[in-house]
Scaffold this motif. Structure first.
Motif, PDB file in Angstrom:
ATOM      1  N   THR A 159     -12.350  -4.144  16.341  1.00 21.65           N
ATOM      2  CA  THR A 159     -10.446  -4.261  15.321  1.00 21.65           C
ATOM      3  C   THR A 159     -11.596  -2.510  13.851  1.00 21.65           C
ATOM      4  O   THR A 159     -10.697  -1.672  13.741  1.00 21.65           O
ATOM      5  N   VAL A 160     -12.619  -3.092  13.479  1.00 18.93           N
ATOM      6  CA  VAL A 160     -12.609  -1.636  12.129  1.00 18.93           C
ATOM      7  C   VAL A 160     -13.096   0.079  12.946  1.00 18.93           C
ATOM      8  O   VAL A 160     -12.400   0.607  13.237  1.00 18.93           O
ATOM      9  N   LYS A 161     -13.850  -0.419  14.805  1.00 19.97           N
ATOM     10  CA  LYS A 161     -14.107   0.622  15.527  1.00 19.97           C
ATOM     11  C   LYS A 161     -12.670   1.151  15.444  1.00 19.97           C
ATOM     12  O   LYS A 161     -12.575   1.922  16.302  1.00 19.97           O
ATOM     13  N   SER A 162     -11.386   0.031  16.429  1.00 19.15           N
ATOM     14  CA  SER A 162     -10.214   0.933  16.971  1.00 19.15           C
ATOM     15  C   SER A 162      -9.641   1.109  15.683  1.00 19.15           C
ATOM     16  O   SER A 162      -8.823   2.701  15.846  1.00 19.15           O
ATOM     17  N   ARG A 163     -10.019   0.463  14.367  1.00 18.49           N
ATOM     18  CA  ARG A 163      -8.920   1.073  13.521  1.00 18.49           C
ATOM     19  C   ARG A 163      -9.083   2.495  13.408  1.00 18.49           C
ATOM     20  O   ARG A 163      -8.483   3.550  12.339  1.00 18.49           O
ATOM     21  N   CYS A 164     -10.870   3.535  13.172  1.00 20.05           N
ATOM     22  CA  CYS A 164     -10.959   4.136  12.798  1.00 20.05           C
ATOM     23  C   CYS A 164     -11.445   4.960  13.683  1.00 20.05           C
ATOM     24  O   CYS A 164      -9.940   6.296  13.937  1.00 20.05           O
ATOM     25  N   ALA A 165     -11.112   4.357  15.342  1.00 22.69           N
ATOM     26  CA  ALA A 165     -10.554   5.514  15.882  1.00 22.69           C
ATOM     27  C   ALA A 165      -9.167   6.008  15.740  1.00 22.69           C
ATOM     28  O   ALA A 165      -8.797   7.598  15.891  1.00 22.69           O
ATOM     29  N   ARG A 166      -8.221   5.353  15.863  1.00 22.08           N
ATOM     30  CA  ARG A 166      -7.055   5.553  15.735  1.00 22.08           C
ATOM     31  C   ARG A 166      -6.257   6.258  14.612  1.00 22.08           C
ATOM     32  O   ARG A 166      -6.060   7.364  14.356  1.00 22.08           O
ATOM     33  N   GLY A 167      -6.763   6.310  13.353  1.00 19.95           N
ATOM     34  CA  GLY A 167      -7.315   6.925  12.108  1.00 19.95           C
ATOM     35  C   GLY A 167      -7.253   8.592  12.853  1.00 19.95           C
ATOM     36  O   GLY A 167      -7.255   9.366  11.608  1.00 19.95           O
TER      37      GLY A 167
END
Length: 183
Positions: A159-167
């Motif tokens: 979830t952290v990785k996907s939030r960072c990627a989207r951000g």
């Protein structure tokens, strides 16, 4: 044993046992990083100071609830992040102001360009949804490992990785003009 030689869990235990200096040592040990997260999340010095103070008062009062499931640092960061998120949700509309960093001297041949870039990044971060902003600030700005950010935010590392990627993807669009200037 001196306070600086004790581990974070030992300081928590000492605080619970009535050692008045133990919590102060935890604050000295982690305060700068807590402040940096709050400042970059809220973007206002006064709000960040209030948020850190509110979080530390909360941690002080709730330290008996610390179960040791995450590191003390992650527990403290989680409290700061929650306070910041609550403040952002309460005050959705804020005017844009410069992102102060007087402790960091200007580097490079063009300090004006660097300041302009820093302000643009700060403005772009403010446009991200709070979940993405917090993840990007913790991972990319503060340099925390994804696993530690996952513990702080109480979400899965993916979830952290996907939030960072989207951000990051959103920041790339918002900051695309900087590539053209620097080219």
């Amino acid at each position: 044993m001196s306070a600086t030689a004790r581990s974070d869990p030992e300081l928590v235990a000492a605080h619970r046992d009535g050692d008045r200096t133990a919590f102060d040592e935890l604050v000295r040990r982690h305060g700068d990083r807590l402040w940096a997260v709050a400042l970059r999340t809220l973007r206002h010095r006064e709000d960040a100071a209030d948020a850190v103070q509110e979080a530390l008062v909360s941690a002080y009062r709730r330290i008996d609830g610390y179960r040791g499931e995450a590191s003390v640092s992650a527990w403290l960061h989680r409290i700061v992040v929650n306070v910041c998120i609550d403040r952002i949700r309460r005050e959705r509309v804020r005017p844009t102001v410069p992102w102060p960093e007087r402790d960091v001297p200007a580097r490079g041949p063009d300090p004006v360009h660097e300041l302009t870039t820093r302000l643009a990044v700060g403005d772009a971060l403010a446009l991200l949804p709070i979940e993405q902003r917090v993840a990007v600030v913790l991972v990319d700005v503060q340099g925390y490992p994804v696993a530690e950010v996952a513990a702080i935010l109480q979400v899965a590392p993916g979830t952290v990785k996907s939030r960072c990627a989207r951000g990051r993807a959103r920041l790339a669009v918002l900051l695309g003009h900087l590539r053209e200037v620097g080219a």
